[in-house]
Write an enzyme that holds these catalytic residues in place. Structure first.
Site, PDB file in Angstrom:
ATOM      1  N   PRO A 155       0.877  -1.202   0.067  1.00 24.74           N
ATOM      2  CA  PRO A 155      -0.146   0.090  -0.024  1.00 24.74           C
ATOM      3  C   PRO A 155       0.709   1.230  -0.058  1.00 24.74           C
ATOM      4  O   PRO A 155       0.358   2.402   0.311  1.00 24.74           O
ATOM      5  CB  PRO A 155      -0.935  -0.165   1.126  1.00 24.74           C
ATOM      6  N   GLU A 156       2.035   0.982  -0.430  1.00 20.08           N
ATOM      7  CA  GLU A 156       2.920   2.339  -0.298  1.00 20.08           C
ATOM      8  C   GLU A 156       2.576   3.530  -0.941  1.00 20.08           C
ATOM      9  O   GLU A 156       2.511   4.696  -0.720  1.00 20.08           O
ATOM     10  CB  GLU A 156       4.390   2.110  -0.671  1.00 20.08           C
TER      11      GLU A 156
END
Length: 260
Positions: free
Chosen positions: A133-134
């Protein structure tokens, strides 16, 4: 070892357990250093035949880097060097003559995927889930991507890096990120049986075989690739979008990107 990492040696198996369940087993500097010390100690220890990396609790293997550390009062150089611990750990796991097994019982995110991918074998419970999810925080899984190029297809990797979407254990298996998926109800017993089989394998054959496999697989040196990605990550963290992304994460709101 640190208080955030438990190390137990029994029956030729060194078990390194991340003990930060209240912090979603995130990878603090202390955890990474403890894992690095443990893997390095196993390298020359004849009492160790297998290293198992696992986490406390049932829900989360690791949520990745501790974002509170990124927001802490540390210089850019200190934060850059801290990120290098993951690089050092992955290199140590690759060069360790003993097989290193990741036991993924739950959610595995961001740097947690990097930790798992750096191991020789990944055993996942069928209810485990994965994700990067960066991008939702204004970040990018730079160092994880250096490992993904060695495990999954470029299309799969880019898909999940761009969207940040989660995928299940069976998808991870099909992608090549996971070695085996075991049923939830027999997961502990299945992992124990698998690890015991590795512990009883011929140690010289394993040592020479792993070294030869790693050498043959490295068309481009992994340490150099990780170092380059570490530099890109540190460069990205100087932007205002990263500051905004992390602030939005802690404030539980949508980020407001400015492209700066």
């Amino acid at each position: 070892m640190t208080t955030e990492l438990r190390a137990e040696l029994a029956d030729s198996v060194l078990r390194l357990t991340i003990d930060r369940e209240d912090k979603r087993n995130s990878l603090s500097r202390e955890v990474l250093q403890g894992l690095l010390d443990g893997v390095r100690s196993a390298t020359d220890d004849d009492a160790v035949n297998v290293v198992v990396v696992s986490s406390a609790g049932e829900k989360v293997f690791s949520a990745g880097a501790d974002l509170s550390v990124m927001a802490a009062d540390a210089t850019g150089l200190e934060q850059h060097e801290g990120r290098g611990l993951l690089k050092d750990l992955v290199v140590a796991m690759r060069t360790c003559p003993k097989p290193v097994v990741a036991k993924v019982q739950g959610l595995c995110l961001a740097g947690g995927i990097g930790l798992a991918a750096g191991c020789d074998v990944v055993l996942a419970r069928e209810t485990a889930a994965f994700g990067m999810p960066e991008v939702e925080r204004g970040l990018w899984p730079f160092m994880v991507s250096a490992l993904l190029t060695r495990h999954v297809s470029p299309k799969h990797a880019m898909d999940y890096m761009l969207t940040g979407e989660r995928f299940d254990a069976k998808t991870a298996l099909a992608m090549g990120l996971v070695s085996r998926v075991f049923p939830a109800e027999t997961f502990e017993a299945d992992v124990a049986a698998y690890v015991d089989k590795l512990a009883r394998a011929a140690p010289v054959a394993v040592r020479l075989g792993k070294a030869a496999w790693v050498a043959a697989a490295e068309t481009a040196p992994l340490p150099a690739a990780l170092e380059a990605m570490q530099a890109q990550l540190s460069l990205l963290t100087t932007t205002k979008d990263v500051t905004e992304g992390i602030a939005a994460f802690f404030e539980k709101r949508e980020p407001r990107w400015t492209g700066r």
